[in-house]
Structure formats: structure tokens, C-alpha cells
Design a protein around this motif. Structure first.
Motif, mmCIF file in Angstrom:
data_model
loop_
_atom_site.group_PDB
_atom_site.id
_atom_site.type_symbol
_atom_site.label_atom_id
_atom_site.label_comp_id
_atom_site.label_asym_id
_atom_site.label_seq_id
_atom_site.Cartn_x
_atom_site.Cartn_y
_atom_site.Cartn_z
ATOM 1 N N SER A 1 40.935 29.328 41.120
ATOM 2 C CA SER A 1 41.731 29.067 42.330
ATOM 3 C C SER A 1 42.854 30.082 42.516
ATOM 4 N N ASN A 2 43.038 30.951 41.520
ATOM 5 C CA ASN A 2 44.087 31.967 41.599
ATOM 6 C C ASN A 2 43.527 33.296 41.085
ATOM 7 N N ALA A 3 42.374 33.680 41.643
ATOM 8 C CA ALA A 3 41.701 34.900 41.186
ATOM 9 C C ALA A 3 42.498 36.138 41.564
ATOM 10 N N ALA A 4 42.402 37.162 40.719
ATOM 11 C CA ALA A 4 43.079 38.429 41.013
ATOM 12 C C ALA A 4 42.394 39.102 42.203
ATOM 13 N N ALA A 5 43.171 39.528 43.190
ATOM 14 C CA ALA A 5 42.623 40.173 44.393
ATOM 15 C C ALA A 5 42.468 41.672 44.127
ATOM 16 N N LEU A 6 41.228 42.132 44.000
ATOM 17 C CA LEU A 6 40.969 43.545 43.724
ATOM 18 C C LEU A 6 41.472 44.418 44.873
ATOM 19 N N GLN B 1 30.570 42.253 60.600
ATOM 20 C CA GLN B 1 30.333 41.143 59.678
ATOM 21 C C GLN B 1 31.251 41.260 58.445
ATOM 22 N N ALA B 2 31.399 40.160 57.751
ATOM 23 C CA ALA B 2 32.240 40.122 56.553
ATOM 24 C C ALA B 2 31.528 39.323 55.448
ATOM 25 N N ILE B 3 31.963 39.522 54.239
ATOM 26 C CA ILE B 3 31.408 38.785 53.097
ATOM 27 C C ILE B 3 32.479 38.697 52.013
ATOM 28 N N ALA B 4 32.463 37.622 51.244
ATOM 29 C CA ALA B 4 33.443 37.423 50.170
ATOM 30 C C ALA B 4 32.709 37.115 48.869
ATOM 31 N N GLN B 5 33.266 37.579 47.771
ATOM 32 C CA GLN B 5 32.656 37.350 46.469
ATOM 33 C C GLN B 5 33.745 37.144 45.415
ATOM 34 N N THR B 6 33.442 36.289 44.450
ATOM 35 C CA THR B 6 34.322 36.070 43.297
ATOM 36 C C THR B 6 33.520 36.309 42.031
#
Length: 207
Positions: free
Chosen positions: A76-81, A194-199
Motif C-alpha cells: 500500500s506504500n510502494a516506492a514510485a519508480l 492509453q495508460a497502464i499501471a504495474q506493481t
């Protein structure tokens, strides 16, 4: 002295005395043997003891976006690359790079770390990526990326996880990852806007 039958009585009396002497001798010997047998049951006693106190080791990892400031990141608090060039305006043939460092926490034992990709969300499905290890955070760029150690093959879909792990040293030497995100030259026109998100999860295991 003679008996009624005319036999002498003395020899019988002597025989009885001899038998009594023998019985007494045997009894005396038995008493001596019995005393000896009882004495052998006694012994000296002593002992030695040993014990141990056992403490479990500790294992943990922490990450950094700049190679200097490390902290713990959760789902829930991932580092934002931080990609360079920025990934807000990707176009076919464009590649951007971002570094992320992982190391063992203070007092931790050694272990291994492996990149696990989650399920991406979004419609920019033509986006591809690869990951390599580099010698320093500043080596995560177009000039140095090709010389890094392959972790995830270039051109992989965003949902591809690493097949190999990297060693985490107990002395806290970091593992520097370099993420390379690209939109292939042959990306379809439908990818525009378009957009996409990944963790990604960096799974660490002790030992």
C-alpha cells in the motif's frame, strides 16, 4: 564301649563331629562370601552436565530510489519508480529507465531477492520491459544498461516475473536494479492515449 549288637559307638560319634565341623566350615565360608558380594555393590558417583542457549537470527530487506535513503515499502506504500525520460508521453521506439536498490536491513542475515510481477491494470498492452542489475544507481541509463546482468529479458510483457534471484549480502551491499520500459516501434495506433499501471514485488528469502 560296645552297643547291643557289639559294635563300637566311638566311630559314629567321631563321624558326626566331622560332619558338624564341615557344615560349620561351609556356613562360615558362606558368610564370608555373602559379605564379599555385598561389598561389590557399593560404588562412587559423579556426573558432568552441559546446556545451551539458542537465539534465532533476523532477516529483513529495505529499498531505495536514490541509493542513499533506504526504507521499508509495503504493497500500500510502494516506492514510485522515477523513470527517465518521463513515461507520461511514451511513443513507439521510446525507452525509459528507472533504478531501484535493495539491501539487507541492519543485523540481518544473508538471503536472496527475486522480482515478482503483479497483474497490470490498463489498456497500454503493447508496453514492454526488461530488468538488469547494474553496478551503481548512476549506471541505470541507455549507455550502461546493455552491460548489466539480465534479470528479466528485454521485450517482456509487464506481467513477466524474474526466473532467477539475486544474492543479498549480510554486509548490506545493495543489489541495484535497472528497469527499462519501452513502447515497441510496431505498437498499434490503438495504444495512443492509453495508460497502464504495474506493481512489482521484490520477494526476499533468507539463506
Amino acid at each position: 564301649m560296645l552297643t547291643r549288637r557289639g559294635r563300637r559307638a566311638a566311630p559314629r560319634a567321631g563321624g558326626r563331629r566331622i560332619r558338624l565341623l564341615r557344615i560349620r566350615a561351609l556356613l562360615a565360608g558362606g558368610l564370608v562370601l555373602g559379605t564379599g558380594a555385598t561389598s561389590t555393590l557399593a560404588s562412587w558417583n559423579d556426573a558432568e552436565y552441559a546446556n545451551g542457549t539458542f537465539t534465532a537470527a533476523r532477516f529483513g530487506v529495505e529499498g531505495s530510489l536514490d541509493g542513499t535513503n533506504y526504507s521499508k515499502h509495503t504493497s500500500s506504500n510502494a516506492a514510485a519508480l522515477s523513470f527517465s525520460p518521463a513515461v507520461t508521453g511514451l511513443f513507439p521506439g521510446n525507452t525509459s529507465y528507472a533504478a531501484f536498490a535493495v539491501r539487507a536491513t541492519s543485523g540481518s542475515i544473508a538471503g536472496h531477492v527475486q522480482i515478482s510481477a503483479g497483474t497490470p491494470t490498463g489498456a497500454l498492452s503493447d508496453l514492454r520491459y526488461g530488468v538488469r542489475t547494474v553496478s551503481a544507481m548512476g549506471q541505470c541509463n541507455a549507455a550502461s544498461y546493455a552491460g548489466g546482468g539480465a534479470v528479466i529479458p528485454d521485450g517482456s510483457t509487464l506481467g513477466t516475473s524474474a526466473a532467477v534471484s539475486q544474492t543479498l549480502a549480510a554486509d548490506r551491499t545493495p543489489v541495484y536494479y535497472c528497469f527499462a520500459i519501452s513502447l515497441p516501434v510496431g505498437a498499434s495506433n490503438g495504444m495512443q492515449g492509453q495508460a497502464i499501471a504495474q506493481t512489482w514485488q521484490l520477494v526476499a528469502t533468507s539463506g
